[in-house]
Every structure is written in structure tokens, then in C-alpha cells.
Design an enzyme around this catalytic site. Structure first.
Site, PDB file in Angstrom:
ATOM      1  N   CYS A  98       0.856  -1.184   0.000  1.00 18.46           N
ATOM      2  CA  CYS A  98       0.000   0.000   0.000  1.00 18.46           C
ATOM      3  C   CYS A  98       0.892   1.234   0.000  1.00 18.46           C
ATOM      4  O   CYS A  98       1.882   1.293   0.735  1.00 18.46           O
ATOM      5  CB  CYS A  98      -0.878  -0.024   1.248  1.00 18.46           C
ATOM      6  SG  CYS A  98      -1.970   1.399   1.408  1.00 18.46           S
ATOM      7  N   HIS A 140      -9.102  -3.799  -1.751  1.00 20.13           N
ATOM      8  CA  HIS A 140      -8.093  -3.022  -1.022  1.00 20.13           C
ATOM      9  C   HIS A 140      -8.432  -1.528  -1.064  1.00 20.13           C
ATOM     10  O   HIS A 140      -8.429  -0.855  -0.024  1.00 20.13           O
ATOM     11  CB  HIS A 140      -6.718  -3.300  -1.653  1.00 20.13           C
ATOM     12  CG  HIS A 140      -5.589  -2.512  -1.068  1.00 20.13           C
ATOM     13  ND1 HIS A 140      -4.495  -3.099  -0.477  1.00 20.13           N
ATOM     14  CD2 HIS A 140      -5.367  -1.171  -0.988  1.00 20.13           C
ATOM     15  CE1 HIS A 140      -3.672  -2.145  -0.039  1.00 20.13           C
ATOM     16  NE2 HIS A 140      -4.167  -0.974  -0.355  1.00 20.13           N
ATOM     17  N   GLU A 141      -8.746  -1.014  -2.253  1.00 20.56           N
ATOM     18  CA  GLU A 141      -9.017   0.427  -2.375  1.00 20.56           C
ATOM     19  C   GLU A 141     -10.303   0.816  -1.662  1.00 20.56           C
ATOM     20  O   GLU A 141     -10.359   1.858  -1.001  1.00 20.56           O
ATOM     21  CB  GLU A 141      -9.058   0.851  -3.842  1.00 20.56           C
ATOM     22  CG  GLU A 141      -7.759   0.658  -4.612  1.00 20.56           C
ATOM     23  CD  GLU A 141      -6.525   1.167  -3.894  1.00 20.56           C
ATOM     24  OE1 GLU A 141      -6.627   2.192  -3.177  1.00 20.56           O
ATOM     25  OE2 GLU A 141      -5.465   0.531  -4.018  1.00 20.56           O
ATOM     26  N   HIS A 144     -10.105   1.405   2.052  1.00 26.62           N
ATOM     27  CA  HIS A 144      -9.608   2.717   2.484  1.00 26.62           C
ATOM     28  C   HIS A 144     -10.765   3.683   2.767  1.00 26.62           C
ATOM     29  O   HIS A 144     -10.633   4.593   3.583  1.00 26.62           O
ATOM     30  CB  HIS A 144      -8.705   3.337   1.413  1.00 26.62           C
ATOM     31  CG  HIS A 144      -7.295   2.817   1.415  1.00 26.62           C
ATOM     32  ND1 HIS A 144      -6.457   2.954   2.496  1.00 26.62           N
ATOM     33  CD2 HIS A 144      -6.566   2.176   0.462  1.00 26.62           C
ATOM     34  CE1 HIS A 144      -5.267   2.418   2.202  1.00 26.62           C
ATOM     35  NE2 HIS A 144      -5.307   1.935   0.975  1.00 26.62           N
TER      36      HIS A 144
HETATM   37 NI    NI Z   1      -3.683   1.066   0.008  1.00 29.24          NI
END
Ligand code: NI
Length: 175
Positions: A98, A140-141, A144
Site C-alpha cells: 500500500c 483493497h481500495e 480505504h
Molecule cells: Ni492502500
């Protein structure tokens, strides 16, 4: 357009639940997205979420280079207010990295197949099914946007370490 500073782990913006874009301030979003595209290109990463550039907004962008997608390339995709639905299939663990946790990598379980949707920058709803690395980068995105980074998803912190060290041990294709 400009390259934005990336928030690193420990910054409170990475722990916040980002607010929906909703009825768009188009000009404001266009500027943010353009700057995020520059920032992502400069970083060499495959994905970026707005909270990583200190904007607590539900905007993500990602791409899948052909060498990560088993020959299947996904061009840069930009979505506002994305949603994810897991599809049938197991969770699979792979190493992730990341931009907000530079130099480190960890083994993270993710849904192997998902359906996702979101508002494209042309104002149209985009919907797609994804698997493998494509499914992973979207999860993953989007994490966030809910204040979640990959290390919080790990089962076992024994598989958390410096990318160059772990790569040298030959166990992973860490980014
Ligand atoms: Ni990330």
C-alpha cells in the site's frame, strides 16, 4: 494538475469513514481525480483512494497491468461511491502492499470473486465482476473508504514485513 502528498499509516484520515460524493461538485471532483491520477502515475502503484491524499471522500481508482492479471488488463478505472458484493468462492491470501505503508508487505485474505459497482466520471453507473488480482485491488481500495488498511485484514502478523526482505527470501511476488 499536481502530485499530492500521500498520507501514511498513523494519519487519522486513513482511519475515517469517508463521506459519499453524492450529487457531485463536478469541477471539484475533476480536479481531485486529475491530481490523484498524477499521484498514482508518479508512485508506480496500481490503486489509490481519496483518503490517501487527505480527501475523506468515497473515490477510488485502480488498474490491473497485464502481468498482474494473468494477461488480462484492466485500464485505469475511477469510481465514486463504489459498492462491493462478494460472489461464491473462497477467500484467498496473497501479499499486498500500500502506498500509505511504504516498504512493507503482508499476506491478506480477500474474496476471490466479487461484483462491484460505482459512479464513473461520466456520471454513468458502472458494474463489473472481478476475480483474482482485479478483485483484490478493488477490495483493497474500497477498504480505504471505510478506514481500513490491509494490515487490519491480516490473519497472522508473522506474514508482515519489508517487501525487499520478503522478496529476497523468495516467497512472494511482493510489489
Ligand atoms: Ni492502500
Amino acid at each position: 494538475m499536481s502530485i499530492l502528498q500521500i498520507a501514511r499509516l498513523g494519519h487519522p484520515v486513513l482511519r475515517q469513514v469517508a463521506r459519499p460524493v453524492g450529487p457531485l461538485d463536478r469541477a471539484g471532483l475533476d480536479r481531485l481525480v486529475a491530481d490523484m491520477m498524477d499521484t498514482l502515475a508518479e508512485s508506480g502503484g496500481v490503486g489509490l483512494a481519496a483518503p490517501q491524499v487527505h480527501e475523506s471522500l468515497r473515490v477510488v481508482m485502480f488498474r490491473v497491468p497485464p502481468w498482474r492479471g494473468g494477461g488480462v488488463e484492466v485500464p485505469l478505472t475511477i469510481l465514486a461511491d463504489p459498492v462491493i458484493e462478494p460472489l461464491d468462492g473462497p477467500q484467498v491470501s496473497e501479499y499486498e502492499s500500500c502506498l500509505s505503508i511504504p516498504g512493507l508487505t503482508g499476506l491478506v485474505p480477500r474474496w476471490s470473486r466479487i461484483r462491484y459497482g460505482g459512479w464513473g466520471m461520466d456520471g454513468a453507473w458502472v458494474e463489473c465482476e472481478a476475480e483474482g488480482f482485479h478483485a483484490r485491488v478493488v477490495q483493497h481500495e474500497c477498504d480505504h473508504l471505510d478506514g481500513v488498511v490491509y494490515s487490519m485484514r491480516m490473519d497472522d502478523l508473522v506474514h508482515f514485513g519489508f517487501s525487499d526482505q520478503i522478496r529476497r527470501m523468495g516467497s512472494v511476488d511482493a510489489e
